[in-house]
Design a protein around this motif. Structure first.
Motif, mmCIF file in Angstrom:
data_model
loop_
_atom_site.group_PDB
_atom_site.id
_atom_site.type_symbol
_atom_site.label_atom_id
_atom_site.label_comp_id
_atom_site.label_asym_id
_atom_site.label_seq_id
_atom_site.Cartn_x
_atom_site.Cartn_y
_atom_site.Cartn_z
ATOM 1 N N GLN A 56 27.578 -62.439 -4.772
ATOM 2 C CA GLN A 56 27.146 -61.827 -6.025
ATOM 3 C C GLN A 56 27.800 -60.465 -6.149
ATOM 4 N N CYS A 57 27.806 -59.952 -7.364
ATOM 5 C CA CYS A 57 28.180 -58.554 -7.555
ATOM 6 C C CYS A 57 26.912 -57.708 -7.445
ATOM 7 N N PRO A 58 27.053 -56.433 -7.123
ATOM 8 C CA PRO A 58 25.866 -55.597 -6.915
ATOM 9 C C PRO A 58 24.993 -55.501 -8.167
ATOM 10 N N ILE A 59 23.713 -55.281 -7.922
ATOM 11 C CA ILE A 59 22.755 -55.071 -9.002
ATOM 12 C C ILE A 59 22.966 -53.657 -9.542
ATOM 13 N N GLY A 60 23.216 -53.525 -10.839
ATOM 14 C CA GLY A 60 23.507 -52.230 -11.422
ATOM 15 C C GLY A 60 22.293 -51.332 -11.497
ATOM 16 N N THR A 61 22.554 -50.050 -11.696
ATOM 17 C CA THR A 61 21.483 -49.062 -11.807
ATOM 18 C C THR A 61 20.518 -49.451 -12.927
ATOM 19 N N GLY A 62 19.225 -49.493 -12.613
ATOM 20 C CA GLY A 62 18.214 -49.827 -13.604
ATOM 21 C C GLY A 62 18.105 -51.299 -13.927
ATOM 22 N N ARG A 99 20.536 -57.336 -1.848
ATOM 23 C CA ARG A 99 19.612 -57.616 -0.753
ATOM 24 C C ARG A 99 20.040 -58.903 -0.049
ATOM 25 N N ASN A 100 19.872 -58.922 1.260
ATOM 26 C CA ASN A 100 20.212 -60.085 2.066
ATOM 27 C C ASN A 100 19.021 -60.461 2.940
ATOM 28 N N ARG A 101 18.601 -61.728 2.887
ATOM 29 C CA ARG A 101 17.611 -62.237 3.816
ATOM 30 C C ARG A 101 18.374 -62.767 5.018
ATOM 31 N N HIS A 102 18.592 -61.890 5.960
ATOM 32 C CA HIS A 102 19.472 -62.150 7.094
ATOM 33 C C HIS A 102 18.940 -63.329 7.916
ATOM 34 N N GLY A 103 19.722 -64.418 7.966
ATOM 35 C CA GLY A 103 19.351 -65.568 8.775
ATOM 36 C C GLY A 103 18.694 -66.697 8.014
ATOM 37 N N VAL A 104 18.240 -66.455 6.772
ATOM 38 C CA VAL A 104 17.686 -67.547 5.967
ATOM 39 C C VAL A 104 18.840 -68.441 5.536
ATOM 40 N N ARG A 105 18.700 -69.736 5.698
ATOM 41 C CA ARG A 105 19.834 -70.637 5.513
ATOM 42 C C ARG A 105 20.269 -70.773 4.054
ATOM 43 N N GLN A 106 19.388 -70.502 3.090
ATOM 44 C CA GLN A 106 19.787 -70.538 1.680
ATOM 45 C C GLN A 106 20.441 -71.871 1.310
ATOM 46 N N GLY A 132 23.307 -70.203 -2.449
ATOM 47 C CA GLY A 132 24.087 -69.062 -1.981
ATOM 48 C C GLY A 132 24.001 -67.859 -2.902
ATOM 49 N N TRP A 133 23.638 -68.082 -4.163
ATOM 50 C CA TRP A 133 23.484 -66.983 -5.123
ATOM 51 C C TRP A 133 22.415 -65.979 -4.665
ATOM 52 N N ALA A 134 21.541 -66.406 -3.785
ATOM 53 C CA ALA A 134 20.468 -65.531 -3.289
ATOM 54 C C ALA A 134 20.768 -64.990 -1.898
ATOM 55 N N ASP A 135 22.003 -65.157 -1.428
ATOM 56 C CA ASP A 135 22.312 -64.738 -0.061
ATOM 57 C C ASP A 135 22.485 -63.229 0.046
ATOM 58 N N GLY A 136 23.221 -62.591 -0.871
ATOM 59 C CA GLY A 136 23.183 -61.141 -0.926
ATOM 60 C C GLY A 136 24.424 -60.321 -0.666
ATOM 61 N N MET A 173 16.409 -61.578 -9.667
ATOM 62 C CA MET A 173 15.408 -62.336 -8.927
ATOM 63 C C MET A 173 16.093 -63.255 -7.927
ATOM 64 N N TYR A 174 15.815 -63.029 -6.637
ATOM 65 C CA TYR A 174 16.340 -63.908 -5.596
ATOM 66 C C TYR A 174 15.414 -65.116 -5.475
ATOM 67 N N ASN A 175 15.924 -66.278 -5.794
ATOM 68 C CA ASN A 175 15.126 -67.506 -5.817
ATOM 69 C C ASN A 175 15.674 -68.470 -4.776
ATOM 70 N N PHE A 176 14.903 -68.747 -3.753
ATOM 71 C CA PHE A 176 15.366 -69.630 -2.686
ATOM 72 C C PHE A 176 14.169 -70.283 -2.013
ATOM 73 N N THR A 177 14.437 -71.337 -1.270
ATOM 74 C CA THR A 177 13.400 -72.075 -0.538
ATOM 75 C C THR A 177 13.706 -72.014 0.950
ATOM 76 N N VAL A 178 12.708 -71.660 1.727
ATOM 77 C CA VAL A 178 12.862 -71.661 3.184
ATOM 78 C C VAL A 178 12.593 -73.071 3.688
ATOM 79 N N THR A 179 13.576 -73.661 4.338
ATOM 80 C CA THR A 179 13.485 -75.046 4.800
ATOM 81 C C THR A 179 13.690 -75.119 6.301
#
Length: 497
Positions: free
Chosen positions: A26-32, A5-12, A16-20, A36-42
């Motif tokens: 990151q590598c893709p999230i596997g099946t099942g 998942r990507n929060r397009h435009g959030v500066r992160q 960067g681990w939560a960029d997507g 947790m994307y952890n970031f602060t909007v500033t």
């Protein structure tokens, strides 16, 4: 099934681990599995979007990402309500199969079967009258339309019959307001507009979106419509009327580059005391990169379905981007120095008439180099990137998105960028601030970035077929000397490769 998942435009900032983007941060999230994307909007507020960033999954996995402001907005019109307007594309076929066939044979992809507004195609498509957006408004009230282009491969024009739109924000950045009959919005871009319901409430008013055409490749030549319904009409719960005989007269024609250019030229940062425009006045590095399509020779015993039985690819400075098997951010953080190189060429390998060459004759032997080469800069670098379209195969409007940073579009034009003349015409007072720039067809755009976010950041065309073909790169911002200028450690649940 893999997904990111990507929060397009959030500066992160530092996260960067939560960029997507897959294999970049990151590598893709596997099946099942979960992540947790952890970031602060500033210091951001407004309309952005989120979407999948693996393969073509964002064809159906997307939505609005709205950041509500802590202060009243800088425009005076009282807003009755906020209305999200999200454009998408619909395929009757399996989208993964469409991409796989494109990459297997090197030809162009099958085009979508419909455009959608908030997931609904509207009555101009077969069997879709019941799947039509009807938005109720009150006469005399003003509404904030949060417009998002989540389409996979198309820039779009949008207009509302008999109504004008006042642009007040782009890519979650306030703008100097201006009134327009329509907008042009590229994939990945967002535009907030004010619409006042000031018409005589007689029936419904058509809202329409159709492609802005700058390519000779096959495209979805159709239009999606919805309706603006004044709540004083007596239509109640009736089905929407049959499609009107004509679309809104204020909807630009598909090849209206003059409108698209004029619209883009009117965009200006607010540049006020509360919302300053922090464009770099001076730069420490300038990178000039060509962007465009190319052909690759077909290998022996291989079937290729591109032009002249070759393969379509795309590149920046003749580098066609290959994603590594391990995320670049992880390799960078662990100082592995494998899977990528930080030597992206800072100028085209050959200087030529980029927008004046024969689209085919001079491209026959222009096989791109396949690589994972990124640009690397110190923390705080004042960076300028000039994006130069080329005439290879055909010139095209390319929406280029930069992750992890906003940038300022200080200049744009048609033809070839002239490093000795064009910077003199830059707007360094109130240039538009964005995260995605629509590089003019057969032209160039110059963007300036304050590289103040440590990490690895993807730069790519937001036409998904072009990203699949390799029109991408990235840049590494090294950590600074202060702890607050350093990339944070990876989270414990980072997906493994």
């Amino acid at each position: 099934m893999y997904v990111v998942r990507n929060r397009h435009g959030v500066r992160q900032l530092r996260t960067g681990w939560a960029d997507g983007p897959a294999y970049i941060t990151q590598c893709p999230i596997g099946t099942g599995k979960t992540y947790m994307y952890n970031f602060t909007v500033t210091d951001q507020r407004g309309t952005l979007l989120w979407h999948a960033h693996y393969s073509w999954q964002r064809a159906s996995v997307y939505g609005a990402f709205i950041i509500y402001p802590r202060m009243p907005p800088p425009f005076s019109a009282p807003v009755q309500d906020h209305i999200p307007i999200i454009f998408g594309e619909w395929w009757n076929a399996d989208v993964d199969a469409v991409e796989n066939e494109m990459m297997l044979y090197g030809g162009g992809p099958n085009v979508s079967d419909a455009y959608t507004i908030n997931g609904l195609p509207g009555p101009l498509y077969p069997c879709s009258i019941k799947d039509t957006l009807i938005q109720t408004v009150e006469r005399g009230k003003t509404y904030l339309l949060r417009i998002i282009n989540a389409a996979l491969n198309d820039e779009l024009f949008f207009a509302v019959a008999n109504h004008t739109l006042t642009v007040v924000e782009i890519d979650s950045v306030y703008t100097k307001p201006f009134t327009t009959s329509a907008i042009m919005i590229a994939p990945g871009q967002t535009t907030n507009v004010l619409l006042t319901a000031n018409q005589i409430p007689d029936g419904m008013f058509v809202m329409a979106a159709r492609p802005y055409l700058t390519s000779v490749f096959p495209f979805d030549n159709s239009t999606t419509i919805g309706f603006l319904k004044y709540n004083t009409t007596k239509l109640g719960r009736e089905k929407p009327p049959l499609p009107p005989s004509s679309l809104p007269s204020n909807l630009p024609s598909m090849e209206d580059t003059a409108f698209a250019t004029n619209f883009s030229n009117q965009l200006r940062s607010l540049a006020s005391t509360d919302y300053p425009c922090n464009v770099p006045k001076e730069i420490e590095k300038r990178v000039i990169t060509t962007i465009g399509l190319s052909l690759q020779d077909c290998h022996v015993n291989e079937t290729c379905k591109g032009y002249r039985n070759k393969r379509f690819y795309a590149s920046m400075n003749n580098q066609s981007f290959i994603r590594p098997s391990r995320s670049v951010l992880e390799s960078h953080y662990l100082k592995l120095n494998t899977g990528y190189a930080s030597d992206f060429p800072e100028k085209p390998p050959n200087v030529f008439n980029y927008t004046g060459v024969d689209p085919v004759a001079e491209n026959i032997n222009m096989n791109p180099e396949f690589s994972t080469r990124l640009l690397e800069v110190p923390f705080g670098t004042k960076l300028e990137i000039v994006l130069q379209d080329t005439n290879f195969l055909n010139p095209e409007n390319h929406p280029i998105h930069v992750h992890g940073h906003n940038f300022f579009i200080v200049g744009r034009g048609f033809g070839n960028f002239d490093v000795y003349k064009d910077p003199a015409g830059y707007n360094l007072v109130d240039p538009p601030e964005r995260n995605t720039v629509a590089v003019p067809v057969g032209g160039w755009a110059a963007i300036r970035i304050n590289a103040d976010n440590p990490g690895v950041w993807f730069i790519h065309c937001h036409l998904e077929e072009h990203t699949s073909w390799g029109l991408a790169t990235g840049f590494i911002v090294k950590s600074g000397p202060e702890s607050s200028q350093c990339l944070l450690p990876p989270p414990s649940d980072l997906p493994p490769c």
